[in-house]
Write a protein that holds these residues in place. Structure first.
Motif, PDB file in Angstrom:
ATOM      1  N   ALA A  43      52.397  44.318  29.613  1.00 60.43           N
ATOM      2  CA  ALA A  43      52.769  43.347  30.647  1.00 60.43           C
ATOM      3  C   ALA A  43      51.970  42.057  30.539  1.00 60.43           C
ATOM      4  CB  ALA A  43      52.561  43.968  32.033  1.00 60.43           C
ATOM      5  N   THR A  44      50.726  42.134  30.076  1.00 57.10           N
ATOM      6  CA  THR A  44      49.867  40.947  30.105  1.00 57.10           C
ATOM      7  C   THR A  44      49.614  40.310  28.743  1.00 57.10           C
ATOM      8  OG1 THR A  44      47.862  42.310  29.971  1.00 57.10           O
ATOM      9  CG2 THR A  44      48.654  41.705  32.187  1.00 57.10           C
ATOM     10  N   ILE A  69      39.971  31.470  31.821  1.00 53.89           N
ATOM     11  CA  ILE A  69      40.816  31.596  33.008  1.00 53.89           C
ATOM     12  C   ILE A  69      41.907  32.642  32.767  1.00 53.89           C
ATOM     13  CG2 ILE A  69      42.520  30.384  34.429  1.00 53.89           C
ATOM     14  CD1 ILE A  69      40.745  27.850  34.000  1.00 53.89           C
ATOM     15  N   GLY A  70      42.479  32.624  31.564  1.00 51.51           N
ATOM     16  CA  GLY A  70      43.526  33.588  31.223  1.00 51.51           C
ATOM     17  C   GLY A  70      43.022  35.016  31.229  1.00 51.51           C
ATOM     18  N   GLU A  71      41.866  35.251  30.645  1.00 53.78           N
ATOM     19  CA  GLU A  71      41.301  36.610  30.627  1.00 53.78           C
ATOM     20  C   GLU A  71      40.969  37.092  32.029  1.00 53.78           C
ATOM     21  OE1 GLU A  71      40.929  39.084  28.495  1.00 53.78           O
ATOM     22  OE2 GLU A  71      41.701  38.006  26.762  1.00 53.78           O
ATOM     23  N   ALA A  72      40.457  36.205  32.866  1.00 52.61           N
ATOM     24  CA  ALA A  72      40.178  36.584  34.262  1.00 52.61           C
ATOM     25  C   ALA A  72      41.480  36.976  34.960  1.00 52.61           C
ATOM     26  CB  ALA A  72      39.488  35.440  34.991  1.00 52.61           C
ATOM     27  N   GLY A  73      42.522  36.201  34.722  1.00 53.10           N
ATOM     28  CA  GLY A  73      43.825  36.526  35.294  1.00 53.10           C
ATOM     29  C   GLY A  73      44.367  37.850  34.793  1.00 53.10           C
ATOM     30  N   VAL A  74      44.180  38.113  33.513  1.00 50.37           N
ATOM     31  CA  VAL A  74      44.630  39.375  32.927  1.00 50.37           C
ATOM     32  C   VAL A  74      43.917  40.549  33.605  1.00 50.37           C
ATOM     33  CG1 VAL A  74      44.465  40.792  30.829  1.00 50.37           C
ATOM     34  CG2 VAL A  74      45.427  38.489  30.721  1.00 50.37           C
ATOM     35  N   LEU A  76      42.716  40.687  36.596  1.00 44.30           N
ATOM     36  CA  LEU A  76      43.253  40.835  37.951  1.00 44.30           C
ATOM     37  C   LEU A  76      44.639  41.488  37.940  1.00 44.30           C
ATOM     38  CD1 LEU A  76      42.154  37.441  39.540  1.00 44.30           C
ATOM     39  CD2 LEU A  76      41.234  39.720  40.021  1.00 44.30           C
ATOM     40  N   VAL A  77      45.493  41.031  37.050  1.00 42.04           N
ATOM     41  CA  VAL A  77      46.849  41.585  36.990  1.00 42.04           C
ATOM     42  C   VAL A  77      46.816  43.041  36.539  1.00 42.04           C
ATOM     43  CG1 VAL A  77      49.086  41.426  35.812  1.00 42.04           C
ATOM     44  CG2 VAL A  77      47.973  39.363  36.665  1.00 42.04           C
ATOM     45  N   PRO A  95      40.044  50.585  39.544  1.00 46.48           N
ATOM     46  CA  PRO A  95      41.037  49.819  38.762  1.00 46.48           C
ATOM     47  C   PRO A  95      40.482  48.495  38.245  1.00 46.48           C
ATOM     48  CG  PRO A  95      41.937  50.451  40.907  1.00 46.48           C
ATOM     49  CD  PRO A  95      40.504  50.854  40.895  1.00 46.48           C
ATOM     50  N   TRP A  96      39.686  47.847  39.049  1.00 52.72           N
ATOM     51  CA  TRP A  96      39.140  46.539  38.679  1.00 52.72           C
ATOM     52  C   TRP A  96      38.057  46.685  37.611  1.00 52.72           C
ATOM     53  CZ3 TRP A  96      42.733  43.832  40.690  1.00 52.72           C
ATOM     54  CH2 TRP A  96      43.332  44.250  41.878  1.00 52.72           C
ATOM     55  N   ALA A  97      37.205  47.690  37.761  1.00 50.24           N
ATOM     56  CA  ALA A  97      36.156  47.924  36.767  1.00 50.24           C
ATOM     57  C   ALA A  97      36.753  48.352  35.433  1.00 50.24           C
ATOM     58  CB  ALA A  97      35.174  48.979  37.279  1.00 50.24           C
TER      59      ALA A  97
END
Length: 115
Positions: A43-44, A69-74, A76-77, A95-97
């Motif tokens: 998906a990402t 910025i893209g990796e941070a967004g990935v 999160l998604v 999930p976040w870790a």
């Protein structure tokens, strides 16, 4: 690095990291954990890969800013997608870790391979 190789490297690195975290800390079955890992990456990964292409020919600062910025967004998604795919509660850190750790590992692998 060609896209197919980058995706393969990402899956090779991230799926075991996700699987270990989700099985050990989340109590998931290995097949479900690995399946969720593949799905969040499918998906990402393409979106990040193709959205960074325009920055690759420009100034390095622009590329690395977009990359960060893209990796941070990935992260999160992927963390958010793990909830419905695994049944994990998104109010817990797992999930976040898991998403952050898996993505950090694949970024490091990419750096080590010189791409």
């Amino acid at each position: 690095m060609p896209y197919a190789l980058a995706l393969a490297l990402t899956l090779l690195v991230e799926v075991p990291v996700y699987t270990a975290a989700l099985v050990r800390a989340g109590g998931l079955r290995p097949a479900r954990a690995a399946g969720a890992a593949v799905l969040v990456n499918l998906a990402t990964h393409p979106l990040l890969w193709w959205s960074l292409r325009p920055y690759s020919a420009g100034p390095a600062a622009a590329y690395w800013t977009a990359f960060g910025i893209g990796e941070a967004g990935v992260c999160l998604v992927e963390g958010a997608l793990l909830g419905p795919l695994t049944g994990l509660r998104l109010r817990t850190p797992l999930p976040w870790a898991a998403a952050t750790t898996a993505n950090a590992a694949s970024v490091l692998a990419g750096f080590l391979l010189g791409s």
